[in-house]
Every structure is written in C-alpha cells, then in structure tokens.
Write a protein that holds these residues in place. Structure first.
Motif, PDB file in Angstrom:
ATOM      1  N   ALA A 222       0.636  -0.022   7.522  1.00 35.21           N
ATOM      2  CA  ALA A 222       1.755  -0.582   6.770  1.00 35.21           C
ATOM      3  C   ALA A 222       2.151  -1.914   7.378  1.00 35.21           C
ATOM      4  N   THR A 223       2.706  -2.776   6.553  1.00 35.94           N
ATOM      5  CA  THR A 223       3.154  -4.098   6.982  1.00 35.94           C
ATOM      6  C   THR A 223       4.570  -4.342   6.499  1.00 35.94           C
ATOM      7  N   ALA A 224       5.439  -4.776   7.401  1.00 36.15           N
ATOM      8  CA  ALA A 224       6.796  -5.186   7.038  1.00 36.15           C
ATOM      9  C   ALA A 224       6.871  -6.701   7.215  1.00 36.15           C
ATOM     10  N   HIS A 225       7.381  -7.372   6.212  1.00 37.48           N
ATOM     11  CA  HIS A 225       7.380  -8.834   6.241  1.00 37.48           C
ATOM     12  C   HIS A 225       8.590  -9.384   5.490  1.00 37.48           C
ATOM     13  N   TYR A 226       8.888 -10.642   5.747  1.00 33.44           N
ATOM     14  CA  TYR A 226       9.925 -11.318   4.981  1.00 33.44           C
ATOM     15  C   TYR A 226       9.408 -11.607   3.575  1.00 33.44           C
ATOM     16  N   VAL A 227      10.304 -11.534   2.630  1.00 27.58           N
ATOM     17  CA  VAL A 227       9.943 -11.779   1.234  1.00 27.58           C
ATOM     18  C   VAL A 227       9.809 -13.285   1.000  1.00 27.58           C
ATOM     19  N   ASN A 228       8.732 -13.658   0.336  1.00 33.06           N
ATOM     20  CA  ASN A 228       8.631 -15.017  -0.188  1.00 33.06           C
ATOM     21  C   ASN A 228       7.898 -14.963  -1.530  1.00 33.06           C
ATOM     22  N   ASN A 229       7.572 -16.121  -2.069  1.00 33.83           N
ATOM     23  CA  ASN A 229       7.013 -16.157  -3.413  1.00 33.83           C
ATOM     24  C   ASN A 229       5.538 -15.802  -3.469  1.00 33.83           C
ATOM     25  N   ASP A 230       4.904 -15.590  -2.313  1.00 33.29           N
ATOM     26  CA  ASP A 230       3.512 -15.119  -2.276  1.00 33.29           C
ATOM     27  C   ASP A 230       3.534 -13.599  -2.172  1.00 33.29           C
ATOM     28  N   LEU A 231       3.114 -12.916  -3.191  1.00 38.35           N
ATOM     29  CA  LEU A 231       3.216 -11.462  -3.263  1.00 38.35           C
ATOM     30  C   LEU A 231       2.630 -10.797  -2.023  1.00 38.35           C
ATOM     31  N   ASP A 232       3.474 -10.048  -1.315  1.00 36.72           N
ATOM     32  CA  ASP A 232       3.070  -9.285  -0.129  1.00 36.72           C
ATOM     33  C   ASP A 232       2.408 -10.152   0.943  1.00 36.72           C
ATOM     34  N   GLU A 233       2.742 -11.434   0.981  1.00 40.13           N
ATOM     35  CA  GLU A 233       2.116 -12.319   1.961  1.00 40.13           C
ATOM     36  C   GLU A 233       3.146 -13.122   2.745  1.00 40.13           C
ATOM     37  N   GLY A 234       4.398 -12.641   2.810  1.00 41.76           N
ATOM     38  CA  GLY A 234       5.415 -13.335   3.576  1.00 41.76           C
ATOM     39  C   GLY A 234       5.197 -13.193   5.074  1.00 41.76           C
ATOM     40  N   PRO A 235       5.947 -13.951   5.895  1.00 41.04           N
ATOM     41  CA  PRO A 235       5.804 -13.885   7.349  1.00 41.04           C
ATOM     42  C   PRO A 235       5.947 -12.460   7.871  1.00 41.04           C
ATOM     43  N   ILE A 236       4.959 -12.004   8.626  1.00 39.81           N
ATOM     44  CA  ILE A 236       4.892 -10.608   9.077  1.00 39.81           C
ATOM     45  C   ILE A 236       5.779 -10.384  10.296  1.00 39.81           C
ATOM     46  N   ILE A 237       6.560  -9.301  10.249  1.00 35.34           N
ATOM     47  CA  ILE A 237       7.445  -8.935  11.357  1.00 35.34           C
ATOM     48  C   ILE A 237       6.848  -7.797  12.174  1.00 35.34           C
ATOM     49  N   SER A 238       6.352  -6.771  11.493  1.00 34.19           N
ATOM     50  CA  SER A 238       5.859  -5.583  12.193  1.00 34.19           C
ATOM     51  C   SER A 238       4.737  -4.939  11.383  1.00 34.19           C
ATOM     52  N   GLN A 239       3.798  -4.326  12.088  1.00 37.30           N
ATOM     53  CA  GLN A 239       2.705  -3.595  11.436  1.00 37.30           C
ATOM     54  C   GLN A 239       2.436  -2.296  12.174  1.00 37.30           C
ATOM     55  N   GLY A 240       1.978  -1.307  11.419  1.00 38.83           N
ATOM     56  CA  GLY A 240       1.597  -0.028  12.006  1.00 38.83           C
ATOM     57  C   GLY A 240       0.241   0.384  11.472  1.00 38.83           C
ATOM     58  N   ILE A 241      -0.480   1.192  12.252  1.00 46.23           N
ATOM     59  CA  ILE A 241      -1.832   1.566  11.861  1.00 46.23           C
ATOM     60  C   ILE A 241      -2.175   2.945  12.429  1.00 46.23           C
ATOM     61  N   GLN A 242      -3.043   3.665  11.720  1.00 46.53           N
ATOM     62  CA  GLN A 242      -3.489   4.972  12.193  1.00 46.53           C
ATOM     63  C   GLN A 242      -4.878   5.247  11.644  1.00 46.53           C
ATOM     64  N   THR A 243      -5.726   5.849  12.463  1.00 46.39           N
ATOM     65  CA  THR A 243      -7.074   6.168  12.005  1.00 46.39           C
ATOM     66  C   THR A 243      -7.066   7.468  11.202  1.00 46.39           C
ATOM     67  N   VAL A 244      -7.996   7.553  10.251  1.00 44.06           N
ATOM     68  CA  VAL A 244      -8.196   8.764   9.455  1.00 44.06           C
ATOM     69  C   VAL A 244      -9.696   9.020   9.387  1.00 44.06           C
ATOM     70  N   ASN A 245     -10.068  10.143   8.772  1.00 44.58           N
ATOM     71  CA  ASN A 245     -11.501  10.433   8.675  1.00 44.58           C
ATOM     72  C   ASN A 245     -11.814  11.162   7.375  1.00 44.58           C
ATOM     73  N   HIS A 246     -13.045  11.654   7.273  1.00 42.14           N
ATOM     74  CA  HIS A 246     -13.535  12.279   6.049  1.00 42.14           C
ATOM     75  C   HIS A 246     -12.762  13.536   5.663  1.00 42.14           C
ATOM     76  N   ALA A 247     -12.050  14.126   6.612  1.00 45.30           N
ATOM     77  CA  ALA A 247     -11.319  15.366   6.331  1.00 45.30           C
ATOM     78  C   ALA A 247      -9.949  15.110   5.685  1.00 45.30           C
ATOM     79  N   HIS A 248      -9.560  13.875   5.582  1.00 46.02           N
ATOM     80  CA  HIS A 248      -8.276  13.527   4.969  1.00 46.02           C
ATOM     81  C   HIS A 248      -8.464  13.256   3.479  1.00 46.02           C
ATOM     82  N   TYR A 249      -7.775  14.044   2.668  1.00 43.75           N
ATOM     83  CA  TYR A 249      -7.809  13.883   1.219  1.00 43.75           C
ATOM     84  C   TYR A 249      -6.713  12.903   0.786  1.00 43.75           C
ATOM     85  N   PRO A 250      -6.698  12.490  -0.485  1.00 46.58           N
ATOM     86  CA  PRO A 250      -5.700  11.499  -0.922  1.00 46.58           C
ATOM     87  C   PRO A 250      -4.272  11.860  -0.550  1.00 46.58           C
TER      88      PRO A 250
END
Length: 289
Positions: A222-250
């Motif tokens: 996930a990405t948290a960012h400031y809003v600007n006129n570029d859709l989902d491309e504003g200055p980034i404040i914080s990001q989070g990440i996690q690995t998944v694998n084949h055993a994870h369904y939608p």
C-alpha cells in the motif's frame, strides 16, 4: 517511569547554506530551550536543507511564542529560512472522506479515540450512507453527499464548505473511491492524504486483487501519498509491503492488502500531524519517521 513532557516542534527549510544547523541550535541554547530530538537532511539534488526539532523551554510558563518569533526571525532571514512552530499537544483538525470500505476509517477512529493520533476528527464525508452508524457511535458528524459525473463539481463544492466550516487542517481519503477534480486537488494541495493498494506489477481497474491472483503475484502493498492532479502519483509519505505465495487466494490477498493499507495510512497521518513531512518538489522528506 517519568511521563514524557509534550515538546514544542520547530520545523524549517531553506537553501543549503553553511551554518544552517548552527543558526538553529545556537539560538535554542541561548534561549535556554533543551533539544529533545533533532533530525535534519541536506538534499544535494534540490539544494534544500530541512530540519525538525522537538524542544522543551527552560520555563514552560514563561515561554512566549511571539518572543521566539521576534528573536529568531532576524537570524532566519539571513538563510532565507521558512520556519514554523507547533505548540505541545496541538490537535490537527481532520476531515475523513470514505466510500464503503471501513477498514481504514475504523483504524483511524480507534487510534483517534485511544490517543495514538494527535488529531481531532471533526467530520466524516461520504458518497454513500453505509458508514453513518459508525460515525454516530463515535459522535462525529456524518455527511452523505452522493456524486455522479453530472454532479461532481457541485458535490465537491459542498465538500469544500464542510472543510472550511469545520476548520479542517487535513483531509484524509480513507478509501474514498472517487477521483478528485483538478480544482479540488489544487484546493487541497499539501493537506490531503490518500491511500491505495500497491500491487506488483500494477493492476488498475476493477477487482485488482483478483487480477493479481491470476498473475500469481508474490508481493502486495500500500502507498499513502499527498493528493495531486496525477492520479495516485502524488508525493509519497509512507509505504507498506508484505510477501504472499501460491497458497493465498484472492480473499487472502484482499485481507492482507487491507491490513497494510490501514497501517500505512496511520503512519502517513502520524508523520504529517507530527510535522515530520516536508514537500521537496515532487518528493517528500520524512524526518525521524
């Protein structure tokens, strides 16, 4: 264990000039202000210097914000320094915008209620009525403002009225599933934070987690960012990440993604209200986050 006394927060930025740290710390020492935390960064690409200090006055009762401004401003002018002072325990007035997903809203309201976030949630605005009971339980005004392509500008005008009526300093888009107009982005520039999923590779459109599952992704985020006129491309404040694998369904990817979204948004809001975030052209500097 002693309870930490709430500090004053000093923030500043200026061109990269010799003596920038010294002019601030020397003044703090001469004024009898004890520096409890200090972070700085000199960006060689932009030629800008950034500094954030938490400090405790020698005598809290005798500390004068006006006297600080009068005395320090003369020194700051030499460095073309833009600076600000934030009082202890200042609560940032916040408006939350949301659609139907409640995970980020629930998380922010819990952290607000328990004091983990130094904010005052003044109003919740939604294009759907679904989460009104949650707002009522917290005793927060809830405004249902439906939106369509034809009524977009009219609806946004009402949002502006609410933002101003509740003296809002920060707008948080907690999974508000609408694209803001260019004029609204300009109006909220630097004071609106958005959260969205960050799937690798990127998937846009409907059911992104299902698309990701079909491609066998190994990472969600996930990405948290400031809003600007570029859709989902504003200055980034914080990001989070996690690995998944084949055993994870939608449904597993969605659950993990929502967990990351709420924590990432919390961090971004926390950094913002603690005055840790500096806009640096299209990027951000986050000091001590």
């Amino acid at each position: 264990m002693k309870t930490k006394v709430a500090p004053w927060i000093f923030t500043a930025s200026c061109p990269s000039i010799l003596g920038t740290v010294d002019v601030v710390t020397r003044y703090m020492a001469q004024a009898g202000n004890y520096i409890d935390e200090i972070h700085s960064f000199d960006d060689r690409e932009s030629g800008r210097f950034f500094i954030r200090i938490e400090f405790l006055p020698k005598t809290e009762d005798a500390f004068s914000e006006q006297a600080f401004a009068d005395e320090f401003s003369t020194r700051a002018e030499e460095f073309q320094m833009e600076w600000a002072l934030t009082a202890p325990n200042h609560k940032t007035n916040v408006a939350i915008m949301v659609s139907k997903y409640d995970h980020c809203l629930n998380d922010l309201l819990y952290r607000f209620r328990t004091g983990q976030l130094n904010i005052d949630v003044k109003v919740i605005i939604s294009n759907h009525p679904d989460l009104e009971d949650l707002a009522k339980w917290h005793g927060i005004p809830y405004y249902h403002l439906p939106i369509s392509h034809e009524t977009k500008l009219e609806q946004e005008a009402k949002v502006r009225e609410l933002v101003e009526a509740y003296d809002t300093e920060l707008v948080v888009l907690a999974r508000y599933m609408q694209v803001l107009s260019p004029s609204m982005c300009e109006y909220l520039d630097g004071r609106a934070i958005n959260i969205h999923h960050s799937l690798l590779p990127g998937f846009k459109g409907a059911r992104p987690y299902h698309q990701a599952w079909e491609k066998g992704v190994k990472m969600v985020g996930a990405t948290a960012h400031y809003v600007n006129n570029d859709l989902d491309e504003g200055p980034i404040i914080s990001q989070g990440i996690q690995t998944v694998n084949h055993a994870h369904y939608p449904e597993d990817l969605i659950a993990k993604g929502q967990d990351i979204e709420r924590v990432t948004l919390f961090h971004a809001v926390k950094y913002h209200v603690e005055k840790r975030v500096f806009l640096n052209d299209k990027r951000t500097v986050v000091l001590g986050g």
